[in-house]
Design an enzyme around this catalytic site. Structure first.
Site, mmCIF file in Angstrom:
data_model
loop_
_atom_site.group_PDB
_atom_site.id
_atom_site.type_symbol
_atom_site.label_atom_id
_atom_site.label_comp_id
_atom_site.label_asym_id
_atom_site.label_seq_id
_atom_site.Cartn_x
_atom_site.Cartn_y
_atom_site.Cartn_z
ATOM 1 N N ASP A 77 28.593 -33.738 -27.802
ATOM 2 C CA ASP A 77 29.178 -34.968 -27.277
ATOM 3 C C ASP A 77 29.564 -34.746 -25.827
ATOM 4 O O ASP A 77 29.792 -33.611 -25.404
ATOM 5 C CB ASP A 77 30.401 -35.412 -28.085
ATOM 6 C CG ASP A 77 30.723 -36.894 -27.913
ATOM 7 O OD1 ASP A 77 29.869 -37.649 -27.388
ATOM 8 O OD2 ASP A 77 31.834 -37.318 -28.286
ATOM 9 N N GLY A 78 29.602 -35.834 -25.088
ATOM 10 C CA GLY A 78 30.022 -35.803 -23.700
ATOM 11 C C GLY A 78 31.042 -36.887 -23.455
ATOM 12 O O GLY A 78 31.128 -37.857 -24.212
ATOM 13 N N GLU A 89 26.651 -35.888 -21.861
ATOM 14 C CA GLU A 89 25.936 -35.937 -23.144
ATOM 15 C C GLU A 89 24.733 -35.000 -23.101
ATOM 16 O O GLU A 89 24.498 -34.224 -24.034
ATOM 17 C CB GLU A 89 25.479 -37.367 -23.456
ATOM 18 C CG GLU A 89 26.592 -38.364 -23.697
ATOM 19 C CD GLU A 89 27.200 -38.303 -25.079
ATOM 20 O OE1 GLU A 89 26.820 -37.445 -25.907
ATOM 21 O OE2 GLU A 89 28.082 -39.142 -25.344
ATOM 22 N N ASP A 147 25.535 -38.562 -30.497
ATOM 23 C CA ASP A 147 25.803 -39.998 -30.568
ATOM 24 C C ASP A 147 25.266 -40.721 -29.333
ATOM 25 O O ASP A 147 25.525 -41.903 -29.139
ATOM 26 C CB ASP A 147 27.296 -40.274 -30.763
ATOM 27 C CG ASP A 147 28.162 -39.821 -29.598
ATOM 28 O OD1 ASP A 147 27.629 -39.374 -28.568
ATOM 29 O OD2 ASP A 147 29.399 -39.912 -29.728
ATOM 30 N N HIS A 168 32.366 -41.979 -32.899
ATOM 31 C CA HIS A 168 33.692 -42.481 -33.274
ATOM 32 C C HIS A 168 33.652 -43.178 -34.635
ATOM 33 O O HIS A 168 34.165 -44.264 -34.823
ATOM 34 C CB HIS A 168 34.242 -43.410 -32.185
ATOM 35 C CG HIS A 168 34.215 -42.757 -30.842
ATOM 36 N ND1 HIS A 168 35.072 -41.746 -30.494
ATOM 37 C CD2 HIS A 168 33.394 -42.945 -29.776
ATOM 38 C CE1 HIS A 168 34.806 -41.350 -29.256
ATOM 39 N NE2 HIS A 168 33.779 -42.047 -28.813
ATOM 40 N N ASP A 186 33.874 -34.496 -29.530
ATOM 41 C CA ASP A 186 34.539 -35.446 -28.643
ATOM 42 C C ASP A 186 35.870 -34.882 -28.154
ATOM 43 O O ASP A 186 36.183 -34.960 -26.956
ATOM 44 C CB ASP A 186 34.755 -36.780 -29.367
ATOM 45 C CG ASP A 186 35.447 -37.799 -28.479
ATOM 46 O OD1 ASP A 186 34.866 -38.182 -27.446
ATOM 47 O OD2 ASP A 186 36.581 -38.201 -28.807
#
Length: 157
Positions: A7-8, A45, A68, A118, A128
């Site tokens: 994740d970024g 990301e 994501d 999320h 995250d």
């Protein structure tokens, strides 16, 4: 089989940003994260994926990357990035990171799986938190040199 969750994050986009990644092979697990003073969410990301692949110790691994980011997943799975290469990334952002990614990508057997962000996915939520925490660590924020140089380039009239 290796799983990499990524994740970024970027606050302000552009703004301070970070990446987080979890590598898992069997019962072994490793977390990676880092932060930058000025960057974008898409860069982070993609950098999370790159850092995960760079952490692999031997070539020709079977790797599933969970992200994501539709930007990253679709660019690879729908083969857009390979068309971008043939056009030398004309009008595309993040050429530096995409080229870095492609060097790693060809070393392994990589597939991507998109996961909804999320959405209470434990590994995605952990990535995250890693990315956000890294972006908020003001004393250790690195310079995203390529991004800042491109952003500060004078424009020709």
């Amino acid at each position: 089989m290796i799983e990499i969750y990524t994740d970024g994050a970027a606050s302000g986009n552009p703004g301070p940003g970070g990446y987080g990644a979890i590598l898992r092979s069997g019962k072994h697990e490793k977390e990676l994260s880092g932060g930058f003073r000025m960057t974008t969410n898409n860069r982070m990301e993609l950098l999370a994926v790159i850092k995960g692949l760079e952490a692999l110790k031997s070539p020709n691994q079977q790797v599933t990357i969970y992200s994501d980011s539709k930007y990253v997943v679709d660019a690879v799975e729908k083969k857009w990035v390979f068309g971008w290469v043939t056009k030398n990334f004309k009008d595309k952002k993040n050429k530096d990171l995409w080229m870095r990614f492609l060097q790693l990508y060809k070393l392994h057997q990589v597939k991507f799986t998109w996961i909804k962000g999320h959405n209470d996915h434990p590994e995605n939520e952990r990535c995250d938190r890693l990315a956000v925490a890294a972006s908020q660590n003001k004393q250790n924020l690195a310079i995203d040199t390529f991004f800042e140089a491109e952003r500060n380039k004078p424009t020709l009239l």
